[in-house]
Structures are given as C-alpha cells and as structure tokens.
Scaffold this active site. Structure first.
Site, PDB file in Angstrom:
ATOM      1  N   ASP A 139     -12.619   2.646   7.461  1.00  0.00           N
ATOM      2  CA  ASP A 139     -11.233   2.125   6.648  1.00  0.00           C
ATOM      3  C   ASP A 139     -10.208   1.931   7.831  1.00  0.00           C
ATOM      4  OD1 ASP A 139     -12.673   1.956   4.537  1.00  0.00           O
ATOM      5  OD2 ASP A 139     -11.720   3.712   3.621  1.00  0.00           O
ATOM      6  N   GLN A 140      -9.402   1.090   7.650  1.00  0.00           N
ATOM      7  CA  GLN A 140      -7.996   1.030   8.692  1.00  0.00           C
ATOM      8  C   GLN A 140      -7.499   2.276   9.049  1.00  0.00           C
ATOM      9  OE1 GLN A 140      -5.075  -1.861   7.311  1.00  0.00           O
ATOM     10  NE2 GLN A 140      -3.781  -1.304   9.130  1.00  0.00           N
TER      11      GLN A 140
END
EC number: 5.4.99.-
Length: 329
Positions: A139-140
């Site tokens: 995930d970012q």
C-alpha cells in the site's frame, strides 16, 4: 539487432540423458507455458549447445541448454530522479526498502512520483534496459521490503512461490489495544464493503484470507505485533486487525470503533482522547514489511531480506514505551 539478457543455463546430468528438451524446460528449468511460447518465437530464445533447436529433440548428458529473453523497457513510465533504498541487486532482481507515502506503480491519474518512476530513472542512468515488474505490491502508506523482477523468468518464479505459499512475508505493526491471545490466526474472508467500495471488510462471502500474528510487546496504550501473510488480499492486515478490535495506529481508513460511537461515556471519552493522540503521532498506518524470504529464481538459494523500522515507526515505538509496559498475556 536483437538484444538479450544474459542466458539462463542448465547442463544435462547423466540421469536425464535422453529426455525431451521440452521436459527439461518444464520440469528442470521451470519455464512456464506462457514464457515457453514466447521463447519459441524468439530467435535465440532456446538453444542446445549454442544451436537453435525444436523442443521435441532429445538431449544427452553434458548438453548445455540455454534460454534467452529479449531486453525490455517500460517506455510508458516517465523516468524521475526519485531516491529509494536498495537492499539487493543482481542481473535478475532488485530488492528495495520502499518508503511510506510512495505509490509502487503509476495508476490512472497518478502517472509520476512513484517508485516505478524512480527505478526506471535509476536503470536509465546506468544505461540498463529492464521493464519495471514488481512481484508484489505494498500500500502507498506501507513501508518495507519490495521485490522487483528484471525479466519474465524471475517474475514467474517468485510469483509461483507466492502462489505455492513458500514465500515468507513478515510485517511489523503497532496496533491499538492487544489481541486476546499472544499469537494466533485470523481466518476471515475479505471482500469489498458494498457501502464503501474502496474499503474492504471481513464477510462470509469474501475471498479466503489468512493472517498469522504474534504479539511482541504489550504497552499501556497498544501493542507491537509481528504478522505473517498466508494470502495477499488488498488491505488484508489492516482489515484483519480491525476485525479483532485492534486497528493499526494511524490508519485513517480502518479506525478504532470509538470513532464511530455517537455518544460516549466519560470513560470512553478518555479512551478516545488516548486513541486520537496515538493516531496523531504518526502520519500513516503503522505497518512495515520488515522481512521477506524466498528462493532466488536462478541461483535457487534462500534469500532473506530485512528492513529495520523506519524513523516514524521507531518514534511511535518510543512514544508507546514511555507509558507503563503491560505484561504479555
């Protein structure tokens, strides 16, 4: 003139004398059907003792089988001088320690400032031609170990290890509260939240998902947990930990249940104050891919990569340690 990556070589041992080359490619070199089809259409894709041959030929002990893949580039990714930390690199793999806040691959509406832009620029500066092939995603706002394959063969091999469950992915997380048991499994199917499709929830009709956890330290306000993924669903750790009442500290999407209560008692208000203070102490979910173990696709050696806690999570750990430490249950 066609340019190729360095060949991957296999020497036929005595016990495989007389085998079909096709069998060697499938059973010994683990070439997938998709890659095999591609190699057959490549001028120097498959050679036996330096000569291009049909895969229906029989091999002899001592024969040298080689496969070659054409060099590729990610022409659709804009090179940008974005710094990133390299943990390991050879002609087959690039392993990095991804920073929080950076997207792995360009997406619709977000074509720049990604890890891919930085890696493509890095290769261009070295005058090397590779296509950006992340074997998995983070995930970012999740930091930590990430593997990028430099050719289709390496990508295929590690992907198959992941499907077979032989890749060991470990994460470190700081969560609100503490699991009831010091270690255990969270076996909860995950799917999209029908009311908020960008979120995921545990639901009986979801996709099978399994996370194993071990509590490392319990503090007065939360706990440090090590997690092992046995499946790879979107937001899996965040969803699973929320499902057992221990959402990740700093996670603005999967928040503590106190945030959702319309009315709070005095005690609950005090608890919410503590929860919000912790969430404010880190600008993202406190989740870090701390270790990754897999077999090298060509060398066939076990590879172990580790990334220490980044500064923001180390600072959060220090905040938690300032309070009285609880006993592990």
């Amino acid at each position: 003139m066609t340019s190729y990556y360095s060949p991957i070589t296999y020497i036929i041992p005595p016990e495989e004398d007389g085998w079909l080359l096709k069998t060697i490619l499938h059973k010994r070199m683990d070439v997938s059907r998709k890659l095999l089809s591609r190699l057959k259409q490549t001028e120097q894709g498959i050679t036996l003792n330096g000569e291009r041959v049909y895969i229906s030929v029989h091999v002899k002990a001592g024969d040298i089988v080689q496969i070659r893949m054409e060099t590729e580039t990610s022409d659709d990714i804009l090179p940008q001088p974005i710094p990133f930390e390299i943990l390991f690199e050879d002609e087959h793999l690039l392993v990095v320690n991804k920073a929080a806040g950076i997207i792995v691959h360009p997406t619709h509406g977000h074509y720049t400032d990604t890890l891919a832009n930085g890696v493509v620029h890095y290769w261009a500066q070295k005058n090397e031609r590779f296509r950006f092939r992340p074997v998995h995603r983070l995930d970012q706002e999740t930091s930590g170990v990430l593997v990028i394959a430099k050719n289709p063969y390496s990508h295929q091999h590690i992907s198959e290890q992941m499907i077979a469950g032989t890749v060991d992915k470990r994460y470190a997380a700081f969560v609100h509260g503490a699991p009831v048991e010091p270690f255990g499994d969270i076996d909860g199917p995950i799917d999209r939240d029908p009311e908020e499709p960008h979120r995921r929830i545990v639901t009986p009709d979801g996709y099978p998902s399994l996370t194993r956890y071990e509590v490392k330290t319990v503090y007065a306000q939360g706990s440090k947990v090590e997690l092992k993924l046995e499946s790879g669903r979107t937001h899996q750790i965040r969803v699973h930990m929320t499902s057992i009442g221990c959402p990740l500290i700093g996670d603005s999407m999967y928040r503590h249940e106190l945030y959702n209560l319309p009315e709070l008692t005095l005690t609950q208000s005090e608890q919410l104050e503590s929860v919000t203070a912790l969430d404010a102490s880190i600008p993202r979910q406190a989740l870090h891919a701390v270790r990754l173990t897999f077999k090298h696709p060509v060398l066939l050696q076990e590879m172990i990569f580790e990334a220490p806690l980044p500064p923001d999570m180390a600072a959060l750990e220090n905040v938690l340690e300032q309070g009285p430490k609880a006993n592990l249950r």
